[in-house]
Design an enzyme around this catalytic site. Structure first.
Site, PDB file in Angstrom:
ATOM      1  N   GLU A  39      22.381  -1.383 -23.316  1.00  0.00           N
ATOM      2  CA  GLU A  39      21.522  -2.146 -24.110  1.00  0.00           C
ATOM      3  C   GLU A  39      22.268  -3.071 -24.803  1.00  0.00           C
ATOM      4  OE1 GLU A  39      18.301  -2.221 -25.218  1.00  0.00           O
ATOM      5  OE2 GLU A  39      19.242  -3.908 -26.431  1.00  0.00           O
ATOM      6  N   GLY A  53       2.702 -16.560 -27.313  1.00  0.00           N
ATOM      7  CA  GLY A  53       2.915 -15.609 -26.284  1.00  0.00           C
ATOM      8  C   GLY A  53       4.114 -15.185 -25.897  1.00  0.00           C
ATOM      9  N   ASP A  77       6.960  -4.147 -20.363  1.00  0.00           N
ATOM     10  CA  ASP A  77       6.425  -5.373 -20.540  1.00  0.00           C
ATOM     11  C   ASP A  77       7.258  -6.223 -19.538  1.00  0.00           C
ATOM     12  OD1 ASP A  77       5.302  -4.497 -22.970  1.00  0.00           O
ATOM     13  OD2 ASP A  77       6.328  -6.159 -24.359  1.00  0.00           O
ATOM     14  N   HIS A 114     -19.262  13.686 -43.214  1.00  0.00           N
ATOM     15  CA  HIS A 114     -19.879  12.805 -44.283  1.00  0.00           C
ATOM     16  C   HIS A 114     -19.170  13.055 -45.384  1.00  0.00           C
ATOM     17  CE1 HIS A 114     -22.713  10.525 -46.338  1.00  0.00           C
ATOM     18  NE2 HIS A 114     -22.767  11.672 -47.251  1.00  0.00           N
TER      19      HIS A 114
HETATM   20  P1  FAD Z   1      11.524  -3.222 -24.960  1.00  0.00           P
HETATM   21  O1  FAD Z   1      10.726  -2.423 -26.128  1.00  0.00           O
HETATM   22  O2  FAD Z   1      11.309  -4.886 -25.284  1.00  0.00           O
HETATM   23  O3  FAD Z   1      13.018  -3.071 -24.840  1.00  0.00           O
HETATM   24  C1  FAD Z   1      13.647  -3.780 -23.730  1.00  0.00           C
HETATM   25  C2  FAD Z   1      15.192  -3.814 -24.232  1.00  0.00           C
HETATM   26  O4  FAD Z   1      15.897  -4.274 -23.329  1.00  0.00           O
HETATM   27  C3  FAD Z   1      15.518  -4.428 -25.406  1.00  0.00           C
HETATM   28  O5  FAD Z   1      15.972  -3.928 -26.349  1.00  0.00           O
HETATM   29  C4  FAD Z   1      16.597  -5.417 -25.124  1.00  0.00           C
HETATM   30  O6  FAD Z   1      17.267  -5.936 -25.828  1.00  0.00           O
HETATM   31  C5  FAD Z   1      16.961  -4.944 -23.912  1.00  0.00           C
HETATM   32  N1  FAD Z   1      17.591  -5.904 -22.678  1.00  0.00           N
HETATM   33  C6  FAD Z   1      16.849  -6.911 -22.297  1.00  0.00           C
HETATM   34  N2  FAD Z   1      17.675  -7.379 -21.090  1.00  0.00           N
HETATM   35  C7  FAD Z   1      18.704  -6.804 -21.281  1.00  0.00           C
HETATM   36  C8  FAD Z   1      19.717  -6.831 -20.251  1.00  0.00           C
HETATM   37  N3  FAD Z   1      20.096  -7.398 -19.124  1.00  0.00           N
HETATM   38  N4  FAD Z   1      20.630  -5.777 -20.345  1.00  0.00           N
HETATM   39  C9  FAD Z   1      20.926  -4.698 -21.412  1.00  0.00           C
HETATM   40  N5  FAD Z   1      19.734  -4.696 -22.353  1.00  0.00           N
HETATM   41  C10 FAD Z   1      18.685  -5.610 -22.067  1.00  0.00           C
HETATM   42  N6  FAD Z   1       2.905  -2.645 -29.063  1.00  0.00           N
HETATM   43  C11 FAD Z   1       2.087  -1.623 -29.443  1.00  0.00           C
HETATM   44  O7  FAD Z   1       1.821  -0.763 -28.592  1.00  0.00           O
HETATM   45  N7  FAD Z   1       1.559  -1.731 -30.669  1.00  0.00           N
HETATM   46  C12 FAD Z   1       1.859  -2.500 -31.705  1.00  0.00           C
HETATM   47  O8  FAD Z   1       1.313  -2.458 -32.652  1.00  0.00           O
HETATM   48  C13 FAD Z   1       2.858  -3.492 -31.135  1.00  0.00           C
HETATM   49  N8  FAD Z   1       3.215  -4.348 -32.384  1.00  0.00           N
HETATM   50  C14 FAD Z   1       4.212  -5.477 -31.674  1.00  0.00           C
HETATM   51  C15 FAD Z   1       4.341  -6.510 -32.582  1.00  0.00           C
HETATM   52  C16 FAD Z   1       5.247  -7.471 -32.266  1.00  0.00           C
HETATM   53  C17 FAD Z   1       5.540  -8.425 -33.446  1.00  0.00           C
HETATM   54  C18 FAD Z   1       5.616  -7.560 -30.924  1.00  0.00           C
HETATM   55  C19 FAD Z   1       6.784  -8.645 -30.396  1.00  0.00           C
HETATM   56  C20 FAD Z   1       5.554  -6.635 -30.052  1.00  0.00           C
HETATM   57  C21 FAD Z   1       4.542  -5.595 -30.281  1.00  0.00           C
HETATM   58  N9  FAD Z   1       3.951  -4.516 -29.708  1.00  0.00           N
HETATM   59  C22 FAD Z   1       3.077  -3.433 -29.963  1.00  0.00           C
HETATM   60  C23 FAD Z   1       4.521  -4.583 -28.038  1.00  0.00           C
HETATM   61  C24 FAD Z   1       5.757  -3.336 -27.747  1.00  0.00           C
HETATM   62  O9  FAD Z   1       6.721  -3.744 -28.824  1.00  0.00           O
HETATM   63  C25 FAD Z   1       6.184  -3.580 -26.329  1.00  0.00           C
HETATM   64  O10 FAD Z   1       5.025  -3.658 -25.523  1.00  0.00           O
HETATM   65  C26 FAD Z   1       7.402  -2.398 -26.159  1.00  0.00           C
HETATM   66  O11 FAD Z   1       8.133  -2.587 -27.179  1.00  0.00           O
HETATM   67  C27 FAD Z   1       7.660  -2.507 -24.608  1.00  0.00           C
HETATM   68  O12 FAD Z   1       8.555  -1.907 -24.409  1.00  0.00           O
HETATM   69  P2  FAD Z   1       9.658  -2.043 -23.107  1.00  0.00           P
HETATM   70  O13 FAD Z   1      10.454  -0.799 -23.143  1.00  0.00           O
HETATM   71  O14 FAD Z   1       8.800  -2.599 -22.003  1.00  0.00           O
HETATM   72  O15 FAD Z   1      10.541  -3.299 -23.699  1.00  0.00           O
END
Ligand code: FAD
Length: 451
Positions: A34, A262, A303, A436
């Site tokens: 991380e 976005g 994501d 209700h």
């Molecule tokens: P992430 O949680 O983004 O984790 C990716 C990690 O990889 C990060 O910690 C990053 O630092 C790390 N990383 C990246 N590149 C590298 C690298 N090369 N080496 C080491 N580490 C690296 N979703 C919901 O379901 N409900 C909500 O209410 C909601 N609210 C949100 C509000 C905001 C403001 C935002 C921005 C997003 C929200 N989301 C919500 C979306 C949700 O946060 C994401 O869908 C989710 O976190 C995706 O998880 P992930 O594991 O794909 O990536």
């Protein structure tokens, strides 16, 4: 030479952490890198801190309603640094839990950026070490993207809002997606004068049109200025504030600008081209239904794959991947009928097809709709209403979509999602006795279709 690890996970966010822990529980030797804080977007700068801010903002509504219910509340005041500090403490607590859970599952945690060196090797940039692994999982998430206009660097992105030392008095937000709308509602309640500029005609594209219109009107009633059909052309520093030129020629001033236009997948500089991992036009890793990329030993979840950018979806994708590859229990994530919420005030939540989607995909449908004043407002001067809507297949009677805009919408829709996922019919909704007095009872007492 044998690989040091069975699985190397890049990114300790929602998807990566789940995949790492489940793979380890199946006996795999797992490492996770991380580059920022353990927990990822959701825990550090997304869902969790955002919801804490939303909850803080809603005290403003409670104070406004309270006199109608017999309370006298003299001069409530709000202290942003105190809220931010309390949020920071909670986030640090959660981050610690994420890290400890990984370590107690036997996963090796590495605080470093990682890049892919070849199909079975990852380089840690912190110490330039090379680590070999049988499988590599890309779980690097996404990041906010600024639109390329002059002065874009003067705009804040959502990450910055969690760290502000002081709230601006006025804020111009560009965007009409859930992040723009949530911040507009919460900051307006914390005393910020908010203007939202959106290129479309109505906020929240993709959600049900009635709910979009309902929420947009409710936001305007609350004093949020919404300018549609417009984009930002440029941003200039103006003293300590910002001067913004819009596409229709108007020039607006605000203390700060937030770009919430976005998010893009985090694949830049990861070394994907080097190892033959294909990406799409937005840079997302292309994967099959098992989350496998075009390179057999490299997988991707969350994501970074640009499927459905939600935490529970990333978690499921990580879990399915780990069970499939390391647990001899193959299964796939079903991306249909995923409930979604916009934590605006009023809240908007949905599961299944919108009316427009159902008309296109099914054709013969019935719409049931109601709008009412919630009991939490009837004794106050507030005129807000809750909107509920069911989209039903006219031939099979199956409920195809549930849409709610109002108090507790997310809680209500989470439960309704079970019925929708099970394929419940309107007759089965009708056969359910109402609870209700509740708001959710309206969903089982709708009898006459409006269309
Ligand atoms: P992430 O949680 O983004 O984790 C990716 C990690 O990889 C990060 O910690 C990053 O630092 C790390 N990383 C990246 N590149 C590298 C690298 N090369 N080496 C080491 N580490 C690296 N979703 C919901 O379901 N409900 C909500 O209410 C909601 N609210 C949100 C509000 C905001 C403001 C935002 C921005 C997003 C929200 N989301 C919500 C979306 C949700 O946060 C994401 O869908 C989710 O976190 C995706 O998880 P992930 O594991 O794909 O990536």
């Amino acid at each position: 030479m044998a690989a040091e690890f069975d699985l190397f996970v890049i990114g300790a966010g929602s998807g990566g952490v789940r995949a790492a822990r489940v793979a380890a529980s199946h006996g795999a030797r797992v490492a996770i890198a991380e580059e920022s804080r353990f927990g990822g977007t959701c825990v550090i700068r997304g869902c969790v801190p955002k919801k804490l801010f939303v909850l803080a903002s809603r005290f403003a509504d409670a104070f406004e309603r309270a006199p109608g219910y017999g309370w006298t509340i003299d001069h409530p005041s709000f202290d942003w640094p105190r809220l931010r500090e309390a949020k920071d403490q909670e986030i640090s607590r959660l981050e610690g839990i994420y890290r400890r859970n990984l370590e107690s599952s036997g996963v090796k945690t590495l605080a470093s950026r990682a890049v892919i060196e070849d199909a079975h090797a990852v380089r840690l940039l912190a110490d330039d070490s090379l680590i070999s692994a049988r499988h590599i999982l890309i779980a690097t998430g996404g990041r906010a993207a600024r639109t390329a206009i002059p002065g874009a660097e003067l705009a804040l992105i959502s990450d910055d809002l969690f760290e502000l030392s002081k709230l601006p008095q006025t804020l111009l937000i560009e965007g009409g997606g859930f992040i723009a709308v949530e911040f507009a509602c919460l900051l307006a309640r914390l005393g910020v004068g908010v203007t939202l500029v959106y290129r479309g005609e109505r906020i929240l594209r993709g959600f049900d049109d009635d709910c979009r219109a309902h929420l947009q009107a409710a936001m305007q009633d609350h004093g949020i200025r919404i300018i549609t059909g417009c984009t930002l052309q440029s941003i200039k520093a103006q003293g300590a504030g910002r001067e913004v030129r819009l596409s229709d020629g108007r020039v607006l001033e605000a203390d700060a600008v937030l770009m919430a236009t976005g998010r893009v997948p985090n694949t830049q500089g990861l070394g994907l081209e080097r190892v033959g991992v294909s990406t799409d036009a937005r840079g997302a890793v292309k994967v099959d239904a098992d989350s496998r990329s075009s390179q057999a030993s490299i997988w991707a979840v969350g994501d970074v794959t640009d499927r459905l950018a939600l935490t529970p979806v990333a978690i499921r994708e990580g879990h399915a991947f780990a069970d499939t590859v390391f647990g001899s229990k193959p299964w796939r994530v079903d991306h249909r009928d995923v409930p979604v919420a916009v934590f605006a005030t009023p809240e908007l939540a949905s599961v299944g097809l919108t009316e427009t989607q159902a008309r296109e995909q099914v054709g013969d449908i019935k719409i049931f709709r109601t709008s009412f004043r919630p009991m939490s407002s009837v004794l106050s001067t507030r005129l807000e209403r809750t909107l509920m809507k069911l989209v039903v297949d006219a031939r099979s009677d199956r409920v195809l979509g549930v849409h709610v805009c109002g108090e507790d919408a997310a809680e209500i829709v989470q439960m309704a999602a079970i019925a929708v996922k099970m394929g419940a019919t309107k007759a089965q909704f009708d056969a359910t006795v109402a609870l209700h007095p509740s708001a959710a009872e309206e969903l089982v007492t709708l009898r006459t279709p409006v269309a």
